[in-house]
Design a protein around this motif. Structure first.
Motif, PDB file in Angstrom:
ATOM      1  N   ILE A   1      13.918  -6.979   1.115  1.00 32.98           N
ATOM      2  CA  ILE A   1      13.147  -6.563   2.439  1.00 32.98           C
ATOM      3  C   ILE A   1      12.720  -5.309   2.247  1.00 32.98           C
ATOM      4  O   ILE A   1      11.672  -4.818   2.604  1.00 32.98           O
ATOM      5  N   HIS A   2      13.434  -4.166   1.733  1.00 39.45           N
ATOM      6  CA  HIS A   2      13.429  -2.724   1.450  1.00 39.45           C
ATOM      7  C   HIS A   2      12.207  -2.766   0.319  1.00 39.45           C
ATOM      8  O   HIS A   2      11.163  -2.198   0.484  1.00 39.45           O
ATOM      9  N   GLN A   3      12.308  -3.357  -0.762  1.00 39.03           N
ATOM     10  CA  GLN A   3      11.410  -3.409  -1.792  1.00 39.03           C
ATOM     11  C   GLN A   3       9.993  -4.026  -1.205  1.00 39.03           C
ATOM     12  O   GLN A   3       8.795  -3.181  -1.601  1.00 39.03           O
ATOM     13  N   ILE A   4       9.784  -5.049  -0.802  1.00 39.77           N
ATOM     14  CA  ILE A   4       8.759  -5.605   0.126  1.00 39.77           C
ATOM     15  C   ILE A   4       8.033  -4.584   0.960  1.00 39.77           C
ATOM     16  O   ILE A   4       6.605  -4.197   0.698  1.00 39.77           O
ATOM     17  N   SER A   5       8.666  -3.899   1.987  1.00 37.66           N
ATOM     18  CA  SER A   5       8.360  -2.833   2.634  1.00 37.66           C
ATOM     19  C   SER A   5       7.422  -1.762   1.985  1.00 37.66           C
ATOM     20  O   SER A   5       6.622  -1.544   2.399  1.00 37.66           O
ATOM     21  N   ARG A   6       8.144  -1.341   0.953  1.00 31.89           N
ATOM     22  CA  ARG A   6       7.650  -0.129   0.023  1.00 31.89           C
ATOM     23  C   ARG A   6       6.310  -0.916  -0.664  1.00 31.89           C
ATOM     24  O   ARG A   6       5.414  -0.175  -0.745  1.00 31.89           O
ATOM     25  N   MET A   7       6.576  -2.103  -1.083  1.00 28.14           N
ATOM     26  CA  MET A   7       5.317  -2.586  -1.642  1.00 28.14           C
ATOM     27  C   MET A   7       3.796  -2.755  -0.806  1.00 28.14           C
ATOM     28  O   MET A   7       2.863  -2.868  -1.066  1.00 28.14           O
ATOM     29  N   VAL A   8       4.323  -3.265   0.579  1.00 22.96           N
ATOM     30  CA  VAL A   8       3.329  -3.407   1.756  1.00 22.96           C
ATOM     31  C   VAL A   8       2.584  -2.185   1.861  1.00 22.96           C
ATOM     32  O   VAL A   8       1.517  -2.093   1.774  1.00 22.96           O
ATOM     33  N   ARG A   9       3.406  -1.196   1.911  1.00 22.11           N
ATOM     34  CA  ARG A   9       2.898   0.172   2.108  1.00 22.11           C
ATOM     35  C   ARG A   9       1.799   0.450   1.034  1.00 22.11           C
ATOM     36  O   ARG A   9       0.722   1.383   1.209  1.00 22.11           O
ATOM     37  N   ARG A  10       2.090   0.028  -0.199  1.00 30.08           N
ATOM     38  CA  ARG A  10       1.475   0.575  -1.346  1.00 30.08           C
ATOM     39  C   ARG A  10       0.087  -0.572  -1.624  1.00 30.08           C
ATOM     40  O   ARG A  10      -0.556  -0.280  -2.497  1.00 30.08           O
ATOM     41  N   GLY A  11       0.110  -1.636  -0.881  1.00 28.15           N
ATOM     42  CA  GLY A  11      -0.940  -2.460  -0.770  1.00 28.15           C
ATOM     43  C   GLY A  11      -0.840  -3.584  -2.214  1.00 28.15           C
ATOM     44  O   GLY A  11      -1.963  -4.298  -2.302  1.00 28.15           O
ATOM     45  N   LEU A  12       0.391  -3.765  -2.427  1.00 27.77           N
ATOM     46  CA  LEU A  12       0.525  -4.706  -3.508  1.00 27.77           C
ATOM     47  C   LEU A  12       0.892  -6.042  -3.011  1.00 27.77           C
ATOM     48  O   LEU A  12       0.637  -7.027  -3.649  1.00 27.77           O
ATOM     49  N   VAL A  13       1.577  -6.261  -1.994  1.00 28.40           N
ATOM     50  CA  VAL A  13       1.630  -7.395  -1.075  1.00 28.40           C
ATOM     51  C   VAL A  13       1.605  -7.243   0.194  1.00 28.40           C
ATOM     52  O   VAL A  13       1.264  -6.122   0.693  1.00 28.40           O
ATOM     53  N   GLU A  14       1.316  -8.451   0.895  1.00 26.86           N
ATOM     54  CA  GLU A  14       1.223  -8.506   2.189  1.00 26.86           C
ATOM     55  C   GLU A  14       2.048  -9.630   2.919  1.00 26.86           C
ATOM     56  O   GLU A  14       2.570 -10.492   2.327  1.00 26.86           O
ATOM     57  N   ARG A  15       2.562  -9.214   4.482  1.00 23.38           N
ATOM     58  CA  ARG A  15       3.397 -10.240   4.887  1.00 23.38           C
ATOM     59  C   ARG A  15       2.321 -11.099   5.601  1.00 23.38           C
ATOM     60  O   ARG A  15       1.289 -10.546   6.117  1.00 23.38           O
ATOM     61  N   GLN A  16       2.692 -12.444   5.928  1.00 22.18           N
ATOM     62  CA  GLN A  16       1.905 -13.349   6.672  1.00 22.18           C
ATOM     63  C   GLN A  16       3.013 -13.845   7.604  1.00 22.18           C
ATOM     64  O   GLN A  16       3.973 -14.218   7.002  1.00 22.18           O
ATOM     65  N   ALA A  17       2.301 -14.380   8.571  1.00 23.96           N
ATOM     66  CA  ALA A  17       3.253 -15.281   9.475  1.00 23.96           C
ATOM     67  C   ALA A  17       3.283 -16.864   8.770  1.00 23.96           C
ATOM     68  O   ALA A  17       2.175 -17.053   8.409  1.00 23.96           O
ATOM     69  N   ALA A  18       4.272 -17.442   9.075  1.00 23.66           N
ATOM     70  CA  ALA A  18       4.375 -18.604   8.294  1.00 23.66           C
ATOM     71  C   ALA A  18       3.875 -19.733   9.358  1.00 23.66           C
ATOM     72  O   ALA A  18       4.214 -19.328  10.484  1.00 23.66           O
ATOM     73  N   ALA A  19       2.867 -20.372   8.925  1.00 26.02           N
ATOM     74  CA  ALA A  19       2.420 -21.413   9.699  1.00 26.02           C
ATOM     75  C   ALA A  19       3.373 -22.420  10.184  1.00 26.02           C
ATOM     76  O   ALA A  19       3.101 -22.913  11.505  1.00 26.02           O
TER      77      ALA A  19
END
Length: 156
Positions: free
Chosen positions: A75-93
């Motif tokens: 979770i923490h790693q993803i948050s850092r990567m979202v801020r840097r524009g490497l990944v994005e969170r998407q709502a699960a359909a």
């Protein structure tokens, strides 16, 4: 059968060597990735897993299962990567409470640049110094220990 409370010299040499080897490889790989691709080894780990499934985002629990990381670390790693524009969170359909993680165009470009560099360094630091017999032994040892760990209870 009772076991001694201490590791003998042979066990200690093998165990310490294994732990030090892991840390040194991680440190070297991280240094190379940061210097050559601008990402950490942790970034690389997540990006490379997402790159293996380019047609769909992954759920956080899938990343946890694949990388064998603790949930808070992911979770923490993803948050850092979202801020840097490497990944994005998407709502699960399929689940209003669920979150998918997807590569961004920038994340895809970064991992595509980093992958050949990573392979080059893995070969140089690891595979090039081992014989085929040593590789087979290492694979067998890893499988044996992982099989044993599957039988052990794991507290998160």
């Amino acid at each position: 059968m009772s076991r001694p409370e201490r590791l003998n010299e042979r066990e200690l040499r093998a165990w310490r060597g294994f732990l030090i080897m892991q840390e040194d490889i991680r440190r070297h790989m991280n240094r190379h990735l940061v210097g050559e691709a601008g990402i950490s080894l942790a970034d690389f780990s997540i990006l490379s897993v997402l790159r293996l499934t380019p047609d769909r985002p992954m759920r956080v629990f899938e990343l946890i299962d694949t990388l064998r990381w603790e949930k808070t670390r992911i979770i923490h790693q993803i948050s850092r990567m979202v801020r840097r524009g490497l990944v994005e969170r998407q709502a699960a359909a399929d689940d209003a409470r669920g979150t998918n993680i997807a590569l961004t165009a920038e994340g895809r470009a970064v991992i595509d640049q980093a992958l050949p560099l990573h392979v080059l360094h893995v070969r140089r630091l690891f595979f090039d110094v081992l014989t085929p017999d040593q590789l087979d032994t290492l694979a067998a040892m890893s499988e044996t220990v992982l099989d044993n760990l599957r039988d052990e209870p794991f507290d998160e």
